[in-house]
Design a protein around this motif. Structure first.
Motif, short mmCIF file in Angstrom:
data_model
loop_
_atom_site.label_atom_id
_atom_site.label_comp_id
_atom_site.label_asym_id
_atom_site.label_seq_id
_atom_site.Cartn_x
_atom_site.Cartn_y
_atom_site.Cartn_z
N GLU A 38 0.89 -1.02 0.60
CA GLU A 38 0.10 -0.04 -0.17
C GLU A 38 0.84 0.88 0.08
OE1 GLU A 38 -0.89 -2.74 1.81
OE2 GLU A 38 -2.52 -3.51 1.80
N GLN A 39 2.14 1.02 0.91
CA GLN A 39 2.94 2.36 0.74
C GLN A 39 3.23 2.97 -0.97
OE1 GLN A 39 6.87 1.45 2.46
NE2 GLN A 39 7.60 4.12 1.96
N GLY A 40 2.96 1.63 -1.92
CA GLY A 40 3.58 2.34 -3.32
C GLY A 40 2.53 2.59 -3.72
N PRO A 49 -3.59 -2.72 8.35
CA PRO A 49 -3.06 -2.78 8.11
C PRO A 49 -2.50 -1.57 6.81
CG PRO A 49 -3.87 -4.97 7.73
CD PRO A 49 -4.49 -4.23 8.60
N ALA A 50 -3.79 -1.87 5.81
CA ALA A 50 -3.62 -1.15 4.88
C ALA A 50 -3.17 0.49 4.89
CB ALA A 50 -5.04 -1.71 4.13
N ALA A 51 -4.16 0.78 5.94
CA ALA A 51 -4.27 1.93 5.90
C ALA A 51 -2.76 2.50 6.88
CB ALA A 51 -5.92 1.81 7.36
N THR A 52 -2.52 1.63 7.95
CA THR A 52 -1.33 2.17 8.42
C THR A 52 0.04 2.39 7.10
OG1 THR A 52 -0.73 0.01 8.91
CG2 THR A 52 -1.79 1.60 10.69
N ASN A 53 -0.12 1.55 6.55
CA ASN A 53 0.48 1.49 5.31
C ASN A 53 0.58 2.24 4.47
OD1 ASN A 53 1.88 -1.14 6.21
ND2 ASN A 53 1.47 -1.80 3.86
N LEU A 54 -0.02 3.19 4.31
CA LEU A 54 -0.55 4.60 3.70
C LEU A 54 0.19 6.06 4.25
CD1 LEU A 54 -3.65 5.08 2.15
CD2 LEU A 54 -1.60 4.85 1.07
N VAL A 55 0.62 5.31 5.89
CA VAL A 55 0.45 6.93 6.60
C VAL A 55 2.33 7.50 6.07
CG1 VAL A 55 1.88 7.41 8.80
CG2 VAL A 55 0.05 5.95 8.89
N THR A 56 3.21 7.06 5.52
CA THR A 56 4.36 7.20 5.17
C THR A 56 3.89 8.71 3.98
OG1 THR A 56 5.75 5.80 5.98
CG2 THR A 56 6.06 6.88 3.93
#
Lengths: 175, 585
Positions: free
Chosen positions: B53-55, B79-86
């Protein structure tokens, strides 16, 4: 208890979930403690007014205020000058008061124009509303008897009606 | 009377995105967002399935960087939402318009620690321009329309929409709000775009009086599409220009008065011109600590005109003499008019000839420079960049990760046009470049996209090259591979007495094999003679991604350098220029 670094902010916001969290987190991330906070809907139920008292230097406060104003749900912010605003706060306190000194507490409460809400064998609960400095004085005197529990609401404030408007208004009326 | 159209929240969400003009989105499905992926099957929107998801977030940013339109990322809850945090924080720091849509557990389950639940709006509150938990399907179109309005107006930024699963499943009556309805629904959001006329006049007066002006361009120039107006202003007043890391490309590098990048690794002429200036005309720039160095010692003689659309930037770091809140393009156009009015009235610009020649002298005397490698010695990263630059097709978009390679890329490339440079400036996100390059290529499919990456950065997000291969997005990645976390190594060398702690990454992995495993062409380059053929080969491949592993000198450092917290006057020059430092006065 009035502190030269006390600033009173009156913040008009949309009355929606999460707005208070947004506002308070802007203070929290900078390590500023909110001294008191009062929130309730205004005359228009779509909006709430938050009265925040913070202890902070003026320069960092200016930055917080600007950041606050960037919040989408914040409509208006004013810093209230205590000289030019009316402030009110409410406190209720349960004080140790047995048969020997009950009369003194009643007398003190009457002098401050407070109210007696409940009386027990060894304590009584009193309330007082008024400007926050008056509450400070009352609290200080109650301490002498022993405060069991106390809750203050934090101040609410509005700007004073400006004098010109006040003197002009009656002129319009036939008198 | 027309019958209302009953559709599900999921259909309304996708339809709203279509109405908002979305042509492509980046994402990865999961439990809570799954209902939204069904109507996507028949949507006109292209969905690019990422590997992490960061990608998706960085791709949306890269897309937004080069198109000016908001990038859209859609992922599930937890976890997908937290992967977007950055990426959200990255977009917030660099004012990138972006829309993130996250799934959420059903409204009844919110707050119960349900499977894949997290407080997404709570977590992202301070790293988005705005976020919203949608509690009713009926609200979706308005929330989407508001999100696009907020993300793209005023100071752009990311907006997150958190949608519980039942809100996607429930039915609603379709509508699409008008622009006025959207604006009226946001009573607290009224960005200022027109500058204050009195301040504009004052700015014009200061500009005419200044004997040592510098135009200090920031990323806001690009956000406001103000490059043309700025070029006109520059032509009018002939002032030297510095372009910050976020503004590279906003003014052509080939212009003799462009001094390049200021700041920690800026050119000596850009840094010194700001220090000695009597007037900084800051346009869409925010006096970042990487630009100012020690604030108390920054440009001590300069008056400041600060043009920024965000009132909170005024006086945040340096108190301006003339603060102007407004859209950069509109304000610069007004300043030009105001200058014309003053000169029509007989006022003249002060003579800045001496200043111009002084600045030109610095530019000539202190060019960016490095020691070329002697025969048999390891490749120099700057050499690779020069070769890449000179062979790049016109309008090539350059993307960088974060670290030494990023600084060299900004220094050694020649940016001639706006929107040809994509990087992570404010947050400094390692791993930004591979996904951002993919997003940029999706946004500008006809342009060549080169990503310059470090070996440390590449290992953080390389898996998105699988996405690029499968989705046929032919980006080119050049890894300046020095086997180190190079910038940290440089600091340890200079400020920790060469005590190297946890910065050596080793000689693995084999980047060529890795590239091939991901469906890319992999090329390894060890010596200077191999550089040009590898670049030519990479430029000739347009049907799949290419990864070039440039094995470069391990100990090369980025110069010039202003050490963190020190004054810009104490700039550390490359060794060959150190004895000339006295001329920087």
């Amino acid at each position: 208890m009035s502190n030269p670094q006390h600033h009173i902010l009156s913040v008009l916001v949309e009355n929606r979930a999460g707005v208070l969290a947004r506002v308070s987190s802007l203070f929290a991330r900078r390590g500023f403690n909110i001294y008191s906070l009062a929130v309730a809907p205004t005359e228009d139920p779509d909006f709430s007014r938050i009265t925040i008292v913070v202890d902070v230097e003026s320069a960092p406060l200016e930055q917080v205020v600007k950041q606050l104003f960037k919040l989408i749900e914040v409509v208006r912010i004013s810093e209230l000058d205590p000289q030019r605003s009316v402030e009110r706060e409410l406190m209720i306190a349960t004080v140790k008061a047995g048969a020997d000194n009950r009369g003194q507490v009643v007398e003190l409460t009457n002098i401050f124009e407070g109210k007696i809400i409940a009386v027990g064998g060894e304590s009584m609960t009193v309330s007082l509303d008024g400007n926050p400095e008056k509450l400070d004085d009352f609290e200080e005197l109650l301490r002498g008897y022993g405060i069991v529990e106390m809750q203050r609401t934090g101040r609410v404030a509005l700007p004073k009606i400006d004098r010109e408007a006040r003197t002009r208004a009656p002129k319009g009326k036939a008198s | 009377m027309s019958k209302k159209q009953r559709i599900t929240g999921a259909e309304a969400l996708i339809k709203s995105l279509e109405h908002a003009g979305v042509d492509v989105m980046f994402g990865l499905p999961g439990g809570c967002i799954m209902p939204a992926y069904d109507p996507l099957l028949k949507s006109s929107i292209r969905h690019i399935l990422v590997r992490h998801e960061q990608g998706a977030g960085h791709m949306a940013e890269g897309y937004a960087h080069v198109t000016g339109r908001p990038g859209v990322a859609m992922v599930t809850s937890g976890p997908a939402a937290t992967n977007l945090v950055t990426p959200l924080c990255d977009a917030y720091m660099d004012s990138i318009p972006m829309i993130a849509i996250t799934g959420q557990v059903s409204t009844a389950a919110i707050g119960t620690d349900a499977f894949q639940e997290c407080d997404t709006v709570g977590i992202t509150r301070s790293i988005t321009k705005h976020n919203e938990l949608v509690m009713k399907a009926q609200d979706l179109p308005l929330v989407v329309a508001q999100a696009f309005h907020i993300a793209t107006t005023g100071r752009p930024g990311p907006v997150l929409i958190d949608v519980p699963k039942d809100v996607l499943i429930n039915e609603m009556d379709w509508y699409w709000p008008s622009e006025d309805e959207v604006a009226d629904s946001l009573p607290g959001y009224k960005p200022t775009s027109k500058g204050h006329p009195r301040m504009i006049k004052e700015a014009a007066r200061l500009i005419l009086q200044s004997e040592k002006p510098v135009l200090y361009l920031g990323g806001g120039v690009l956000k406001a599409h103000a490059a043309e107006a700025v070029a006109e202003l520059q032509k009018m007043i002939n002032a030297p220009v510095v372009t910050t890391l976020m503004a590279r490309g906003a003014f052509p590098d080939s212009h003799p008065m462009n001094l390049g990048m200021p700041g920690m690794h800026g050119t000596a002429s850009a840094v010194t011109a700001m220090q000695k200036s009597d007037l900084l005309i800051a346009l869409g720039a925010r006096f970042d600590d990487r630009v100012t160095g020690k604030v108390a010692a920054f440009a001590p003689e300069a008056k400041i005109i600060h043009v920024d659309i965000d009132p909170a930037e005024q006086g945040k770091v340096r108190r301006p003499d003339v603060p102007i809140v407004g859209d950069c393009r509109l304000v610069v156009e007004e300043i030009i008019k105001a200058i014309n009015e003053l000169t029509d009235g007989g006022e003249r610009q002060a003579d800045i000839g001496a200043w111009r020649s002084k600045v030109s002298g610095w530019k000539e005397q202190f060019p960016l420079t490095y020691e070329p490698s002697a025969p048999g010695e390891a490749l120099k990263p700057q050499y690779c960049l020069e070769q890449l630059r000179d062979s790049a097709p016109e309008d090539t978009i350059l993307v960088a990760g974060v670290g030494q390679h990023q600084m060299w890329a900004s220094q050694y490339w020649r940016f001639e046009k706006p929107y040809t440079w994509v990087n992570s400036g404010g947050l400094g996100t390692m791993g930004f470049s591979v996904p951002a390059a993919i997003g940029a290529k999706v946004g500008q499919p006809d342009k060549t996209v080169w990503a310059i990456d470090g070996d440390g950065c590449f290992q953080m997000t390389a898996q998105e090259l699988v996405t690029a291969s499968l989705e046929n997005i032919p980006v080119k990645i050049g890894i300046l591979n020095n086997s180190y976390l190079g910038m940290v190594r440089q600091w340890q060398e200079l400020f920790y007495d060469e005590r190297y702690s946890e910065v050596y990454l080793g000689s693995l992995p084999d980047f060529v094999k890795w590239a091939e495993a991901m469906g890319c062409v992999g090329i390894r380059v060890d010596s200077p003679e191999e550089v040009q053929p590898a670049i030519d080969k990479a430029n000739s491949i347009n049907d799949r991604p290419v990864v070039v592993d440039f094995r470069v000198a391990e100990l090369e450092k980025v110069f010039p350098m202003v050490a963190a917290g020190t004054s810009n006057d104490d700039i550390i020059l490359p060794e060959s220029q150190r004895e000339l430092k006295g001329f920087l006065k």
